[in-house]
Design a protein around this motif. Structure first.
Motif, mmCIF file in Angstrom:
data_model
loop_
_atom_site.group_PDB
_atom_site.id
_atom_site.type_symbol
_atom_site.label_atom_id
_atom_site.label_comp_id
_atom_site.label_asym_id
_atom_site.label_seq_id
_atom_site.Cartn_x
_atom_site.Cartn_y
_atom_site.Cartn_z
ATOM 1 N N SER A 59 0.922 -1.244 -0.016
ATOM 2 C CA SER A 59 -0.224 0.074 -0.096
ATOM 3 C C SER A 59 1.121 1.291 0.038
ATOM 4 N N THR A 61 0.401 3.561 2.112
ATOM 5 C CA THR A 61 0.853 3.571 3.543
ATOM 6 C C THR A 61 2.202 2.743 4.039
ATOM 7 N N LEU A 64 5.328 4.427 2.785
ATOM 8 C CA LEU A 64 5.849 5.535 3.833
ATOM 9 C C LEU A 64 6.691 4.712 5.152
ATOM 10 N N THR A 85 -2.652 16.642 4.969
ATOM 11 C CA THR A 85 -2.488 15.669 4.167
ATOM 12 C C THR A 85 -3.460 14.638 4.634
ATOM 13 N N THR A 89 0.513 9.843 6.096
ATOM 14 C CA THR A 89 1.875 10.584 6.246
ATOM 15 C C THR A 89 2.273 10.271 7.828
ATOM 16 N N ALA A 159 2.055 9.568 -3.197
ATOM 17 C CA ALA A 159 1.009 9.030 -3.234
ATOM 18 C C ALA A 159 0.099 9.491 -4.430
ATOM 19 N N GLN A 160 -0.069 11.031 -4.443
ATOM 20 C CA GLN A 160 -0.973 11.706 -5.186
ATOM 21 C C GLN A 160 -0.309 12.141 -6.621
ATOM 22 N N SER A 185 1.196 5.437 -4.340
ATOM 23 C CA SER A 185 0.318 4.783 -3.769
ATOM 24 C C SER A 185 -0.627 4.216 -5.006
ATOM 25 N N PHE A 187 -3.964 3.020 -4.728
ATOM 26 C CA PHE A 187 -5.328 2.975 -4.354
ATOM 27 C C PHE A 187 -6.261 3.254 -5.280
ATOM 28 N N ASP A 197 -5.685 -2.564 -2.641
ATOM 29 C CA ASP A 197 -4.392 -1.842 -2.427
ATOM 30 C C ASP A 197 -3.050 -2.091 -3.047
ATOM 31 N N GLY A 198 -2.301 -1.137 -3.233
ATOM 32 C CA GLY A 198 -0.911 -1.104 -3.585
ATOM 33 C C GLY A 198 -0.111 0.002 -3.259
ATOM 34 N N TYR A 315 -8.782 18.247 3.031
ATOM 35 C CA TYR A 315 -8.816 17.228 4.359
ATOM 36 C C TYR A 315 -9.873 18.490 5.366
HETATM 37 C C1 LIG Z 1 -0.980 11.982 0.698
HETATM 38 C C2 LIG Z 1 -1.034 10.586 0.936
HETATM 39 N N1 LIG Z 1 -0.169 9.514 1.678
HETATM 40 C C3 LIG Z 1 -0.462 8.450 1.648
HETATM 41 C C4 LIG Z 1 -1.335 7.752 1.304
HETATM 42 C C5 LIG Z 1 -1.604 6.189 1.556
HETATM 43 O O1 LIG Z 1 -1.848 5.525 0.426
HETATM 44 P P1 LIG Z 1 -2.608 3.986 0.627
HETATM 45 O O2 LIG Z 1 -4.107 4.269 0.980
HETATM 46 O O3 LIG Z 1 -2.405 3.489 -0.717
HETATM 47 O O4 LIG Z 1 -2.114 3.472 1.867
HETATM 48 C C6 LIG Z 1 -2.416 8.232 0.506
HETATM 49 C C7 LIG Z 1 -3.477 7.768 0.040
HETATM 50 O O5 LIG Z 1 -4.803 7.792 0.306
HETATM 51 C C8 LIG Z 1 -2.044 9.737 0.371
HETATM 52 O O6 LIG Z 1 -3.140 10.207 -0.436
#
Ligand SMILES: Cc1ncc(COP(=O)(O)O)c(C=O)c1O
Length: 371
Positions: A59, A61, A64, A85, A89, A159-160, A185, A187, A197-198, A315
């Motif tokens: 993922s 996540t 990170l 964020t 993060t 990720a974005q 990410s 997602f 997920d990935g 957010y």
């Molecule tokens: C800025 C940011 N960091 C980390 C992630 C985490 O990615 P994931 O949902 O693939 O674990 C996301 C995704 O939603 C994200 O937008």
């Protein structure tokens, strides 16, 4: 007219013939764990990001968490990050044993402000997590020298921002290319989304890459031999097959998002009520999100909903105000630019398949609300 925030069904209709056979090939072969598509995807992403290494994981996540684990953080070690964020993060910093220290954002780009990073550095600082929010890169040409001066690692949370780039010293640099490590990410809602997920980590550093490859496989390069305690954080072969099949479409999708963004910005700038997002002129934005600042934001969102138009607040709460981080001692007022953004931002439909009719409906509904 119904305009969802994202329409993955519309996307799937355009790529079914590419993706379904790729998935079926894995099913027929029954190689679900670390099949050849995983290494193939790693090679393609390394190429895209101009990186020596790409390491797939479970993922964004984990993408990170694993690099943060390579820092061997001690209790009290600090990692500077934006509060504006997605939760991952800062959650990853905590789960890697570090203490998040939140820095405020640049009100124009919504990205972490280099001067706020500088003010947050202490003798306990170990790293900076920089987020390329909504799909445009942070000011790395200012952040990287600052980090180098203080001996800090830089983890670029991309990720974005897959495929986003920024012109630095006259050269285009990809998201993930210059930081100690960059993360992605997959997602499903991301610009390149899997069917689950990935994630992916990119780095130029051979030793970091080797350690990350171990950490994603329980801490051992050899089966049943564990040099350290790691994780089960592999990318499924099925996901790698989906992503490989979708990757050739990514550049076109991001270009379509940019075209939609330009059209919105022209309309909203002419209207003069909502503030269109600012693209730093050094950036090529991939518009994972198109995020305006809107007066009476919540009422506007309710108005759009009534008209069948999807939108989202990314957010609503800064991570410095999340209950799980209460003990860090932040209060309202700690990060003014973050808190203003929380109250004003609204992301509008920007997915590649959005038709001009749908986009007109979004623009008209916004104009109608303020008329
Ligand atoms: C800025 C940011 N960091 C980390 C992630 C985490 O990615 P994931 O949902 O693939 O674990 C996301 C995704 O939603 C994200 O937008």
């Amino acid at each position: 007219m119904n305009v969802p925030l994202l329409d993955l069904v519309a996307q799937h209709e355009t790529i079914r013939d590419s993706v379904v056979p790729a998935v079926m090939a894995v099913i027929e072969r029954q190689t679900f764990i670390m099949g050849p598509e995983v290494a193939a995807l790693e090679a393609r992403i390394a190429e895209l990001c101009h990186a020596r290494h790409a390491i797939a994981c479970a993922s964004g996540t984990d993408a990170l968490l694993l690099p943060l684990k390579t820092l061997d953080l001690e209790p009290g070690d600090e990692v500077i990050a934006p509060a504006f964020t997605f939760f991952a993060t800062a959650g990853a910093i905590h789960n890697a044993g570090g203490t998040p220290v939140f820095a405020d954002i640049d009100p124009g780009t919504f990205n972490i402000a280099p001067e706020a990073i500088e003010a947050a550095i202490t003798p306990r600082s170990r790293a900076i997590v920089v987020v390329d929010l909504y799909g445009q890169m942070a000011a790395l040409e200012r952040i990287l020298p600052l980090a180098a001066r203080h001996g800090l690692a830089v983890i670029e949370d991309g990720a974005q921002a897959i495929g986003a780039r920024r012109r630095m010293d006259g050269t285009w640099r990809m998201a993930g290319e210059l930081a100690s490590v960059g993360t992605l990410s997959f997602f499903p809602s991301k610009n390149l989304g899997g069917w689950g997920d990935g994630g992916m980590i990119v780095t130029q550093d051979d030793a970091t890459a080797e350690r990350l490859r171990k950490l994603r496989l329980h801490g051992g390069a050899k089966q049943y031999h564990h040099e350290e305690v790691g994780f089960n954080s592999r990318l499924d072969t099925l996901q790698a097959a989906v992503l490989l099949a979708k990757l050739p479409f990514l550049a076109g999708w991001s270009a379509a998002r940019r075209a939609h963004a330009a059209r919105y910005t022209e309309a909203f700038a002419a209207g003069g009520v909502v503030t269109p997002p600012v693209t730093d002129p050094a950036n090529e934005h991939i518009f994972h999100q198109y995020t305006i600042r809107a007066p009476r934001r919540d009422a506007l969102q309710a108005h759009l909903k009534e008209r069948g138009i999807g939108s989202a607040v990314y957010y609503p709460t800064g991570l410095h105000l999340q209950p799980c981080f209460a003990e860090l001692g932040y209060t309202r007022g700690s990060l003014p630019a973050t808190e203003q953004a929380m109250a004003e931002v609204l992301s509008l439909p920007i997915y590649p398949e959005l038709t001009s009719g749908q986009q007109d409906a979004v623009i008209s509904a916004v104009e109608e609300f303020y008329a």
